[in-house]
Design a protein around this motif. Sequence first.
Motif, PDB file in Angstrom:
ATOM      1  N   ARG A 130      68.222  -2.333  -5.252  1.00  0.00           N
ATOM      2  CA  ARG A 130      66.884  -1.784  -5.488  1.00  0.00           C
ATOM      3  C   ARG A 130      66.716  -0.329  -5.073  1.00  0.00           C
ATOM      4  O   ARG A 130      66.394   0.524  -5.884  1.00  0.00           O
ATOM      5  CB  ARG A 130      65.817  -2.618  -4.789  1.00  0.00           C
ATOM      6  N   GLN A 131      66.916  -0.014  -3.768  1.00  0.00           N
ATOM      7  CA  GLN A 131      66.604   1.346  -3.323  1.00  0.00           C
ATOM      8  C   GLN A 131      67.157   1.627  -1.931  1.00  0.00           C
ATOM      9  O   GLN A 131      67.490   0.711  -1.171  1.00  0.00           O
ATOM     10  CB  GLN A 131      65.086   1.568  -3.294  1.00  0.00           C
ATOM     11  N   PHE A 132      67.232   2.942  -1.621  1.00  0.00           N
ATOM     12  CA  PHE A 132      67.503   3.430  -0.275  1.00  0.00           C
ATOM     13  C   PHE A 132      66.185   3.961   0.288  1.00  0.00           C
ATOM     14  O   PHE A 132      65.576   4.852  -0.311  1.00  0.00           O
ATOM     15  CB  PHE A 132      68.523   4.564  -0.278  1.00  0.00           C
ATOM     16  N   ASP A 133      65.729   3.440   1.410  1.00  0.00           N
ATOM     17  CA  ASP A 133      64.589   4.020   2.120  1.00  0.00           C
ATOM     18  C   ASP A 133      65.128   4.924   3.212  1.00  0.00           C
ATOM     19  O   ASP A 133      65.949   4.502   4.033  1.00  0.00           O
ATOM     20  CB  ASP A 133      63.713   2.928   2.734  1.00  0.00           C
ATOM     21  N   VAL A 134      64.672   6.175   3.228  1.00  0.00           N
ATOM     22  CA  VAL A 134      65.107   7.146   4.230  1.00  0.00           C
ATOM     23  C   VAL A 134      64.118   7.110   5.385  1.00  0.00           C
ATOM     24  O   VAL A 134      62.908   7.299   5.189  1.00  0.00           O
ATOM     25  CB  VAL A 134      65.191   8.561   3.637  1.00  0.00           C
ATOM     26  N   GLU A 135      64.617   6.850   6.584  1.00  0.00           N
ATOM     27  CA  GLU A 135      63.763   6.763   7.764  1.00  0.00           C
ATOM     28  C   GLU A 135      64.217   7.765   8.818  1.00  0.00           C
ATOM     29  O   GLU A 135      65.422   8.046   8.941  1.00  0.00           O
ATOM     30  CB  GLU A 135      63.802   5.347   8.353  1.00  0.00           C
ATOM     31  N   TYR A 136      63.230   8.312   9.574  1.00  0.00           N
ATOM     32  CA  TYR A 136      63.587   9.262  10.626  1.00  0.00           C
ATOM     33  C   TYR A 136      62.844   8.924  11.910  1.00  0.00           C
ATOM     34  O   TYR A 136      61.849   8.182  11.915  1.00  0.00           O
ATOM     35  CB  TYR A 136      63.284  10.692  10.192  1.00  0.00           C
ATOM     36  N   SER A 137      63.321   9.492  13.014  1.00  0.00           N
ATOM     37  CA  SER A 137      62.735   9.235  14.325  1.00  0.00           C
ATOM     38  C   SER A 137      62.951  10.456  15.205  1.00  0.00           C
ATOM     39  O   SER A 137      63.878  11.241  14.986  1.00  0.00           O
ATOM     40  CB  SER A 137      63.394   8.003  14.963  1.00  0.00           C
TER      41      SER A 137
END
Length: 571
Positions: A422-429
């Motif tokens: 489906r997809q790549f979700d890009v997450e940051y912190s």
Amino acid sequence: MEKFNLKKRIVNLSVLVLICLLLCKNQSFSQPTIYFKSVISSGLNSPIQLVNAGDGTNRIFIVEKGGTIKVFNSAFTSLGTFLTVDGVLNSGEQGLLSMAFHPDYETNGTFFVYYNNLDGNLEIARYKVNPGNANLANEGSKTIVKTILHPDQPNHNGGELHFGSDGYLYLSIGDGGGGDDPNNNAQNPTRLLGKILRIAVNTTDVGPIYTNPADNPYPDGNGGKNEVFATGLRNPFRWSFDSGTGDMWIGDVGQGAREEINHRTAATLSAANYGWGCYEGTLTHNNADCIPNAQYHFPIHEYVTNSAAGNSVVGGVVYRGTLHPEMQGYYIGGDFKSGNLHIIGPVSGTITTTVRTSTITDVADFGEAENGEIYAVALTSGAVYNLTPQNPLPVDLISFTGVSGNEGVRLNWKTAMEKDFRQFDVEYSTNAKSFSQVGSVYPKNSVTGSEYQFFHSVNSAQTLYYRLKMVDQDDSFKYSTIISIDSGNENVSANFVRPSLIDSKMMHLLIEEPFNSFELVSANGNVLMRKDITNESGDLNIPVESVSSGMYIVRLQGNERILNQKVLIVK
């Protein structure tokens, strides 16, 4: 001569024992890696247990804490609401906690539920299925089997019903709540709190609704036996029978020192005393609660409460399915807070324990389908997962990197395989703990893999952490490793430690211009390591296996300038 021969035989025997030990070690089993594959991602409200009816239909029943039981087919397509139990107090740890189908459910249509009633007391009730609709219970058939007073405190309800291979109904009960079991309920066999109970239930309205088996271990004072089968438990919220052996596995939630998993074989279940509140795990808790000359049974596995390992053990099940032979005979439990999985087994061989981290927290139950496959139920998120030893994602990520430039942070990643993904979700912190999504990238779904790029606009100089959440069509997902980027005013050439999150024994540097020295500096400014790198260029490896986990600054000093980069070392 006889002494010499005896010594020789002893030496030979010692050699044989050593060889045997080595062979046994070489033949030991490796614990399976467990993945969570989403099977239900919406439509459930505080699910707390998953069970099957054992009637050959392969249906799944999900117990919701608020009082509703929902039914699904083997493909997890909803078949509607099976039953809404009336008179359930849903508050904190209280609610509808468990259900169990009678071993002869296919013919008698009888099942039992366990919950807190509106007075906060514990109640077992019997129901019948609707004779005209197998996916609907008869709400009017409710019969109260037993009410157990649970005074003063709303917690430590225990909470799980199971039928044993002997046909009797077993129930776990907490110690009544409050700190330190103030009334010493768990050690007193005349009280029902802090116990495993066993009763013989009646499926008809003729005769008593239940009786106590004659071979229960404790007398009731009237010439018979009471309901108590095992003692010394604090809050046995989740427990199970091994469907292959009849062994009992109990997850007992600790107070402040130890979370524990208890195991007794089918032949040693009766009158087992698991120690609370004389002991918490293997630690002495309160000598005043100890019974003189009692035989206490200590846990097969324990861990520290309120630690990184978690603070609320969730008892699991032994895998007896057929789809995954590598999981056969292994016990799989977990922790509600940390999401850690505790894998014990194989139970038929030399038992070892492995703790594996997981991103799936708030699991309230590990349940079995009729075919023996294991599922996890997440209370807060409402999700249900299938536990499998195979990576459920049809994508193979082979690299994930990032650099900081004038345009912000540029992330790059590469896959070796994609199929209907489906997809790549890009997450940051900003702290490597709490992550937020900044965007999504849709895959090319190339069976030979693809390359991707994503830009994140950053306005200030700081260290940021990134990960990819790879999401499949059925909502199952997996995270990539975390990378760190020094963003903002830093330029590409200042990003010389790659990756800057170091979880191996080696730090990798890329030297693109002349420098004289390398330094590793602690957060308080102390130089922990210094190396002359005059005339060094290209790739440079620095051993860091002796360095503790934490944030550090790597400093390169040259004749014309000094470069600094933050790195995070994780052991």
